[in-house]
Write an enzyme that holds these catalytic residues in place. Structure first.
Site, PDB file in Angstrom:
ATOM      1  N   SER A   1       0.821  -1.205   0.000  1.00 65.92           N
ATOM      2  CA  SER A   1       0.000   0.000   0.000  1.00 65.92           C
ATOM      3  C   SER A   1       0.859   1.260   0.000  1.00 65.92           C
ATOM      4  O   SER A   1       2.004   1.252   0.457  1.00 65.92           O
ATOM      5  CB  SER A   1      -0.913   0.015   1.225  1.00 65.92           C
ATOM      6  OG  SER A   1      -1.660  -1.177   1.298  1.00 65.92           O
TER       7      SER A   1
HETATM    8  N1  SAH Z   1      -0.697  -4.030   3.690  1.00 66.70           N
HETATM    9  C1  SAH Z   1      -0.182  -4.822   2.614  1.00 66.70           C
HETATM   10  C2  SAH Z   1      -1.192  -4.808   1.495  1.00 66.70           C
HETATM   11  C3  SAH Z   1      -1.158  -6.010   0.655  1.00 66.70           C
HETATM   12  S1  SAH Z   1      -2.382  -6.020  -0.637  1.00 66.70           S
HETATM   13  C4  SAH Z   1       1.130  -4.201   2.156  1.00 66.70           C
HETATM   14  O1  SAH Z   1       1.239  -2.980   2.262  1.00 66.70           O
HETATM   15  O2  SAH Z   1       2.013  -4.898   1.665  1.00 66.70           O
HETATM   16  C5  SAH Z   1      -3.646  -6.995   0.072  1.00 66.70           C
HETATM   17  C6  SAH Z   1      -3.302  -8.400   0.441  1.00 66.70           C
HETATM   18  O3  SAH Z   1      -4.503  -9.048   0.856  1.00 66.70           O
HETATM   19  C7  SAH Z   1      -2.749  -9.259  -0.701  1.00 66.70           C
HETATM   20  O4  SAH Z   1      -1.510  -9.759  -0.343  1.00 66.70           O
HETATM   21  C8  SAH Z   1      -3.785 -10.366  -0.861  1.00 66.70           C
HETATM   22  O5  SAH Z   1      -3.220 -11.613  -1.216  1.00 66.70           O
HETATM   23  C9  SAH Z   1      -4.418 -10.425   0.523  1.00 66.70           C
HETATM   24  N2  SAH Z   1      -5.746 -11.012   0.595  1.00 66.70           N
HETATM   25  C10 SAH Z   1      -6.773 -10.889  -0.272  1.00 66.70           C
HETATM   26  N3  SAH Z   1      -7.839 -11.578   0.161  1.00 66.70           N
HETATM   27  C11 SAH Z   1      -7.481 -12.150   1.343  1.00 66.70           C
HETATM   28  C12 SAH Z   1      -8.151 -12.999   2.283  1.00 66.70           C
HETATM   29  N4  SAH Z   1      -9.425 -13.402   2.106  1.00 66.70           N
HETATM   30  N5  SAH Z   1      -7.480 -13.383   3.378  1.00 66.70           N
HETATM   31  C13 SAH Z   1      -6.197 -13.003   3.590  1.00 66.70           C
HETATM   32  N6  SAH Z   1      -5.514 -12.217   2.737  1.00 66.70           N
HETATM   33  C14 SAH Z   1      -6.147 -11.784   1.629  1.00 66.70           C
END
Ligand code: SAH
Length: 334
Positions: free
Chosen positions: A66
């Protein structure tokens, strides 16, 4: 301190002043955490020079780390302190997990993609965090064994707040979650539990990758909390003994595809799919790619090319058969 460390410290300082303070993030503890966590250690190596830019960045598998401002905003909305038990859904790179770990007592983080969870866990361990707990599973179910939580942060957009997450909020606890459809205008929502009632308010517009529920557990409210370890995201594989075939194509991707990390993201996706090839910025503003490998993997890559990374707007994709280049060993940005 090495020159490298002081240089990244300087870039973090600028990031905090220009992107966070200037936009109204006031919480001194959050600002201190953002000054201290080395964001460049949470992005793919090739993107380290961009780590402190004012934008999300690709981390592979179509996911993003993010934007720093969004991490700071969500963290300040949660109002955590050293006594807080925090649940994070969507560990991704693990960067947000680290920021929360600077402020909270314990941080529990669920990620559905195996390779991201593994990389996040390794990065957090390398930095010496002892109060983070990561697991592979479906975060829409929460983490029942560790509930209740004083704060829950969801880093992916859902159509509505998943009921198990609201149930797992402690009294006075807060859930911060983006609601809305993928790639559309979404709203960052804050839910706060007071006794049996839950107040909600919308904070700002935002844009996140989708929260992907595990279909198999959607039906059962009795489903357990964090799921046991699951297999990695599907990756085309040949059955043993199946004839080895190879597909080679040259691809032209048109639209808003330069200056949006298209090539770096393509390399991550190409590597994940086990392809050989390269991506190159053409002088007409398009991205040219050469892809060779397992036909199913090439097809999966072509499907990815039609979407591209979050900031890309692909208008047209041209595909033509091409000659295999035996000299290629991996996937390169050229
Ligand atoms: N805060 C993180 C954002 C990652 S993007 C950063 O800054 O790196 C969002 C993440 O949510 C992705 O890695 C995706 O694989 C995960 N995601 C999506 N659906 C999900 C679920 N049902 N349970 C767990 N993780 C999930």
């Amino acid at each position: 301190m090495t020159a490298g460390a002081s240089e990244t410290g300087e870039r973090r300082h600028l990031m905090v002043e220009e992107q966070l303070v200037r936009r109204g993030i006031r919480d001194e503890d959050v600002l201190a955490a953002m000054r201290s966590v080395p964001r460049h250690l949470f992005v793919p190596a090739g993107l380290a020079p961009e780590a402190y830019a004012d934008s999300p960045l690709p981390i592979g598998h179509g996911q993003t780390i993010s934007q720093p401002y969004m991490v700071a905003l969500m963290t300040s909305l949660l109002e955590v302190d050293v006594r807080s038990r925090v649940l994070e859904i969507g560990s991704g790179s693990g960067y947000q997990t680290a920021v929360l770990a600077e402020l909270a007592g314990e941080v529990y983080s669920i990620e559905r993609l195996v390779s991201l969870e593994e990389a996040a866990r390794a990065a957090l361990a390398r930095l010496g965090y002892h109060n983070t707990h990561t697991v592979i599973g479906d975060g829409t179910q929460g983490w029942r064994e560790e509930a209740p939580f004083d704060a829950i942060l969801v880093a992916a957009a859902a159509p509505e707040a998943p009921p198990p997450l609201l149930e797992q909020l402690a009294d006075g606890g807060r859930l911060v979650i983006p609601l809305g459809r993928p790639s559309r205008d979404q709203t960052l929502m804050v839910y706060e539990r007071n006794g049996d009632s839950i107040a909600e308010r919308s904070e700002t517009r935002c844009r996140f990758v989708p929260l992907v529920p595990d279909k198999r557990r959607e039906e059962g409210p009795a489903a357990v909390a964090a799921a046991p370890r699951k297999a990695a995201a599907p990756r085309p594989r040949r059955a043993p003994g199946e004839e080895v075939t190879m597909k080679t194509v040259s691809v032209g991707v048109h639209g808003r595809v330069q200056g949006v990390y298209y090539r770096a993201s393509a390399r991550l996706e190409g590597e994940r799919l086990g392809l050989r090839g390269w991506a190159h910025n053409a002088s007409d503003g398009s991205v040219a790619l050469h892809l060779q490998g397992d036909p199913a993997a090439v097809d999966a890559m072509l499907a990815w090319c039609r979407e591209g990374p979050p900031a890309a707007r692909v208008s047209r994709v041209e595909v033509a058969d091409a000659a295999t280049d035996e000299g290629l060993s991996g996937f390169e940005v050229r």
